[in-house]
Write a protein that holds these residues in place. Sequence first.
Motif, PDB file in Angstrom:
ATOM      1  N   PRO A 156       2.800  12.559 -11.315  1.00  0.00           N
ATOM      2  CA  PRO A 156       3.764  11.694 -12.014  1.00  0.00           C
ATOM      3  C   PRO A 156       3.280  10.243 -12.040  1.00  0.00           C
ATOM      4  CG  PRO A 156       4.558  12.261  -9.817  1.00  0.00           C
ATOM      5  CD  PRO A 156       3.324  13.084 -10.047  1.00  0.00           C
ATOM      6  N   LEU A 157       3.625   9.533 -13.112  1.00  0.00           N
ATOM      7  CA  LEU A 157       3.200   8.150 -13.284  1.00  0.00           C
ATOM      8  C   LEU A 157       4.338   7.153 -13.070  1.00  0.00           C
ATOM      9  CD1 LEU A 157       1.054   8.543 -16.526  1.00  0.00           C
ATOM     10  CD2 LEU A 157       0.234   8.471 -14.176  1.00  0.00           C
ATOM     11  N   LYS A 217       1.070  -0.664 -11.779  1.00  0.00           N
ATOM     12  CA  LYS A 217       0.131  -0.541 -12.892  1.00  0.00           C
ATOM     13  C   LYS A 217      -1.325  -0.501 -12.426  1.00  0.00           C
ATOM     14  CE  LYS A 217      -0.050  -5.531 -13.818  1.00  0.00           C
ATOM     15  NZ  LYS A 217       0.154  -6.564 -14.857  1.00  0.00           N
ATOM     16  N   GLU A 218      -1.616  -1.048 -11.200  1.00  0.00           N
ATOM     17  CA  GLU A 218      -2.989  -1.003 -10.711  1.00  0.00           C
ATOM     18  C   GLU A 218      -3.451   0.422 -10.430  1.00  0.00           C
ATOM     19  OE1 GLU A 218      -1.396  -5.024 -10.019  1.00  0.00           O
ATOM     20  OE2 GLU A 218      -0.675  -3.001  -9.579  1.00  0.00           O
ATOM     21  N   LEU A 219      -2.498   1.325 -10.123  1.00  0.00           N
ATOM     22  CA  LEU A 219      -2.863   2.704  -9.806  1.00  0.00           C
ATOM     23  C   LEU A 219      -2.863   3.611 -11.035  1.00  0.00           C
ATOM     24  CD1 LEU A 219      -0.954   3.359  -6.454  1.00  0.00           C
ATOM     25  CD2 LEU A 219      -3.391   2.961  -6.777  1.00  0.00           C
ATOM     26  N   LEU A 220      -2.320   3.127 -12.130  1.00  0.00           N
ATOM     27  CA  LEU A 220      -2.212   3.987 -13.314  1.00  0.00           C
ATOM     28  C   LEU A 220      -3.572   4.460 -13.828  1.00  0.00           C
ATOM     29  CD1 LEU A 220       0.694   2.277 -15.291  1.00  0.00           C
ATOM     30  CD2 LEU A 220       0.768   4.293 -13.815  1.00  0.00           C
ATOM     31  N   PRO A 221      -4.623   3.611 -13.891  1.00  0.00           N
ATOM     32  CA  PRO A 221      -5.933   4.138 -14.337  1.00  0.00           C
ATOM     33  C   PRO A 221      -6.462   5.235 -13.440  1.00  0.00           C
ATOM     34  CG  PRO A 221      -5.905   1.734 -14.422  1.00  0.00           C
ATOM     35  CD  PRO A 221      -4.666   2.147 -13.703  1.00  0.00           C
ATOM     36  N   LEU A 222      -6.301   5.081 -12.109  1.00  0.00           N
ATOM     37  CA  LEU A 222      -6.775   6.102 -11.176  1.00  0.00           C
ATOM     38  C   LEU A 222      -6.016   7.408 -11.375  1.00  0.00           C
ATOM     39  CD1 LEU A 222      -8.333   7.095  -8.688  1.00  0.00           C
ATOM     40  CD2 LEU A 222      -6.551   6.064  -7.266  1.00  0.00           C
ATOM     41  N   VAL A 223      -4.689   7.331 -11.428  1.00  0.00           N
ATOM     42  CA  VAL A 223      -3.885   8.544 -11.592  1.00  0.00           C
ATOM     43  C   VAL A 223      -4.148   9.166 -12.962  1.00  0.00           C
ATOM     44  CG1 VAL A 223      -1.542   9.469 -11.631  1.00  0.00           C
ATOM     45  CG2 VAL A 223      -2.157   7.698  -9.997  1.00  0.00           C
ATOM     46  N   GLY A 224      -4.337   8.327 -13.981  1.00  0.00           N
ATOM     47  CA  GLY A 224      -4.658   8.868 -15.299  1.00  0.00           C
ATOM     48  C   GLY A 224      -5.963   9.642 -15.291  1.00  0.00           C
ATOM     49  N   MET A 236       0.811  -1.216   0.000  1.00  0.00           N
ATOM     50  CA  MET A 236       0.000   0.000   0.000  1.00  0.00           C
ATOM     51  C   MET A 236       0.847   1.269   0.000  1.00  0.00           C
ATOM     52  SD  MET A 236      -3.250  -0.804   0.032  1.00  0.00           S
ATOM     53  CE  MET A 236      -4.026   0.660   0.705  1.00  0.00           C
ATOM     54  N   SER A 237       2.166   1.149   0.169  1.00  0.00           N
ATOM     55  CA  SER A 237       3.011   2.339   0.273  1.00  0.00           C
ATOM     56  C   SER A 237       2.941   3.244  -0.959  1.00  0.00           C
ATOM     57  CB  SER A 237       4.457   1.930   0.563  1.00  0.00           C
ATOM     58  OG  SER A 237       4.963   1.089  -0.462  1.00  0.00           O
ATOM     59  N   PRO A 238       2.869   2.711  -2.212  1.00  0.00           N
ATOM     60  CA  PRO A 238       2.706   3.643  -3.344  1.00  0.00           C
ATOM     61  C   PRO A 238       1.430   4.471  -3.258  1.00  0.00           C
ATOM     62  CG  PRO A 238       3.389   1.475  -4.123  1.00  0.00           C
ATOM     63  CD  PRO A 238       3.048   1.327  -2.679  1.00  0.00           C
ATOM     64  N   LEU A 239       0.346   3.850  -2.780  1.00  0.00           N
ATOM     65  CA  LEU A 239      -0.907   4.598  -2.624  1.00  0.00           C
ATOM     66  C   LEU A 239      -0.777   5.651  -1.526  1.00  0.00           C
ATOM     67  CD1 LEU A 239      -3.790   4.838  -3.648  1.00  0.00           C
ATOM     68  CD2 LEU A 239      -4.481   3.145  -1.958  1.00  0.00           C
ATOM     69  N   ASN A 240      -0.064   5.304  -0.443  1.00  0.00           N
ATOM     70  CA  ASN A 240       0.156   6.282   0.624  1.00  0.00           C
ATOM     71  C   ASN A 240       0.987   7.453   0.133  1.00  0.00           C
ATOM     72  OD1 ASN A 240      -1.261   4.636   2.395  1.00  0.00           O
ATOM     73  ND2 ASN A 240       0.575   3.582   3.121  1.00  0.00           N
ATOM     74  N   ARG A 241       2.041   7.146  -0.654  1.00  0.00           N
ATOM     75  CA  ARG A 241       2.880   8.227  -1.185  1.00  0.00           C
ATOM     76  C   ARG A 241       2.085   9.108  -2.134  1.00  0.00           C
ATOM     77  NH1 ARG A 241       6.796   4.029  -1.433  1.00  0.00           N
ATOM     78  NH2 ARG A 241       6.352   3.720  -3.641  1.00  0.00           N
ATOM     79  N   LEU A 242       1.228   8.498  -2.923  1.00  0.00           N
ATOM     80  CA  LEU A 242       0.388   9.281  -3.827  1.00  0.00           C
ATOM     81  C   LEU A 242      -0.547  10.182  -3.035  1.00  0.00           C
ATOM     82  CD1 LEU A 242      -0.706   9.879  -6.686  1.00  0.00           C
ATOM     83  CD2 LEU A 242      -2.252   7.927  -6.401  1.00  0.00           C
ATOM     84  N   SER A 243      -1.145   9.642  -1.966  1.00  0.00           N
ATOM     85  CA  SER A 243      -2.039  10.447  -1.132  1.00  0.00           C
ATOM     86  C   SER A 243      -1.295  11.608  -0.489  1.00  0.00           C
ATOM     87  CB  SER A 243      -2.673   9.550  -0.054  1.00  0.00           C
ATOM     88  OG  SER A 243      -3.464  10.299   0.828  1.00  0.00           O
ATOM     89  N   GLU A 244      -0.081  11.344   0.039  1.00  0.00           N
ATOM     90  CA  GLU A 244       0.705  12.417   0.660  1.00  0.00           C
ATOM     91  C   GLU A 244       1.105  13.462  -0.365  1.00  0.00           C
ATOM     92  OE1 GLU A 244       3.918  10.400   2.437  1.00  0.00           O
ATOM     93  OE2 GLU A 244       2.705   9.454   4.036  1.00  0.00           O
ATOM     94  N   SER A 245       1.445  13.011  -1.585  1.00  0.00           N
ATOM     95  CA  SER A 245       1.829  13.961  -2.631  1.00  0.00           C
ATOM     96  C   SER A 245       0.673  14.889  -2.985  1.00  0.00           C
ATOM     97  CB  SER A 245       2.289  13.190  -3.872  1.00  0.00           C
ATOM     98  OG  SER A 245       2.542  14.069  -4.947  1.00  0.00           O
ATOM     99  N   VAL A 246      -0.527  14.333  -3.070  1.00  0.00           N
ATOM    100  CA  VAL A 246      -1.695  15.165  -3.376  1.00  0.00           C
ATOM    101  C   VAL A 246      -2.008  16.095  -2.206  1.00  0.00           C
ATOM    102  CG1 VAL A 246      -4.160  15.102  -3.880  1.00  0.00           C
ATOM    103  CG2 VAL A 246      -2.640  13.464  -4.981  1.00  0.00           C
ATOM    104  N   ALA A 247      -1.868  15.584  -0.966  1.00  0.00           N
ATOM    105  CA  ALA A 247      -2.185  16.404   0.211  1.00  0.00           C
ATOM    106  C   ALA A 247      -1.220  17.578   0.358  1.00  0.00           C
ATOM    107  CB  ALA A 247      -2.161  15.539   1.472  1.00  0.00           C
ATOM    108  N   ARG A 248       0.054  17.377  -0.051  1.00  0.00           N
ATOM    109  CA  ARG A 248       1.043  18.448   0.086  1.00  0.00           C
ATOM    110  C   ARG A 248       0.904  19.520  -0.989  1.00  0.00           C
ATOM    111  NH1 ARG A 248       4.743  14.149   1.084  1.00  0.00           N
ATOM    112  NH2 ARG A 248       5.424  14.317  -1.072  1.00  0.00           N
ATOM    113  N   ARG A 249       0.119  19.278  -1.998  1.00  0.00           N
ATOM    114  CA  ARG A 249       0.015  20.228  -3.101  1.00  0.00           C
ATOM    115  C   ARG A 249      -0.701  21.504  -2.672  1.00  0.00           C
ATOM    116  NH1 ARG A 249      -0.527  18.418  -9.157  1.00  0.00           N
ATOM    117  NH2 ARG A 249       1.278  17.055  -9.272  1.00  0.00           N
TER     118      ARG A 249
END
Length: 466
Positions: A218-219, A224-231, A196-209
Amino acid sequence: MPPAAMNARPDSLRSRLLRRLWWPLLAVLVLSAVYEYDQALTRASDEQDLALRLVAIALASRLDVDADDARNDDLGWHLGRTLAAMQRADLTDRLMFVVLDSQRAVIGGDASLLPLADAGAADSSPYADRLVNGQAMRVVTFPHPSPLGPVTVVVAKTTHRRAQQAQRVLIDTVPPNLLLIALALLLVRTGVQRAMSPLNRLSESVARRAPEDLSSLPLEPLPKELLPLVGSINRLMTHVRTSVESQQAFLSNAAHQLRTPLAGVQTQIELALRDATESQRQRLLKVQQALQHMVHMTHQMLALARSSSQAASVEDFESLDLQQLLEDAASAWLDPALAARVDLGFETAAATVRGSTWMLREMLGNLIDNAIRHSPRDGRVTVRCGCTGAGRPWLSVEDDGPGIPMDEHHKVLERFYQAPGARPGGAGLGLAIVREVVQRHGATLTLGRAEKSTGLIVRVEFPPAG
């Protein structure tokens, strides 16, 4: 939906995964531990049964050796001695035996075990658990074709050692399996957390914006499971950015389209004033004053919309000379200050800030306009800029007007709010625009009392330009 369900905290994906993995794994491990304990207990019991059968075989072998004494009364005594020798090897349990001939006559041993021989003949298994004199015993029935003819050897043994061995098997199997279960669950939890750490890092990256940051996520480091969501998020960001740019273009066009006819009306009023009679002149002056108020309010509303977080998200910041910005403001606001009979002074020092030129100019203009508007005749307004010892650029505007009460400081930053006793003619948007610009630049805004009067001093401190 019930209020309790609406207020309930939503279940996390991590907890769902842990439940989906923990319970099946826990069930498998528990079943495995039970099976392992049962197998170990069965092996231990089989070993005990084999030892009991060997006792019966030893007694039967003694019959073969002493067959020539079969008519003597000492045969039972010899069998007893053999059993006593075996008893000395295991003092935990008590051994008992009986040997019967084909006529069910007792050749040797304890005649009280005769019912066990009758019960054993009816069982399909040579082993059985029986009660002898109220004591639990393990019994083996061993038929033997001796020289005396067919005989039946029955050996009984108490179950104390079996109980001890069952306890040792329990101690040897349960704690290691419990440790294995805990370790397996811990490894599953750790694995889920790492997954789950990639999802946590993505959440923190969005929260810090910052609110105005609408750039794509960034992709590269994502699974690859998160790529559709981030896209999908990036496509949404693109749509929002396009909408904001369209809004920015609309505001610019609206500002231009509004200023042009208003400027034309103002020009026509000025021309009409030249040929107007005294009564007409008074009316035209009131119209001109109302038009100027309308122009000022329109300009402030457009500036407030352009400086909001949604519109300012597409602004490109650059390195600006704060001292030069104040010098430009001096030439722009000198005439309004003279008209209001206010002494407008500037005290500047070198300072560089990173920001938007038009937003900082708008912020400074609103601060100076407010200061001039609320200063008395022959009052003084001082505009300063500089840099702190920590390298943070700042600017301040100080007047000697009536000031703002401390409990009103947070209110005057709201849109369309005017403090009690404020002079007429304002729209209540000046400090709201200042607050928006300050927020867009990550600066701090402080309202306080002037050093040498009862007036107001507004100080804006920016982050270091580097």
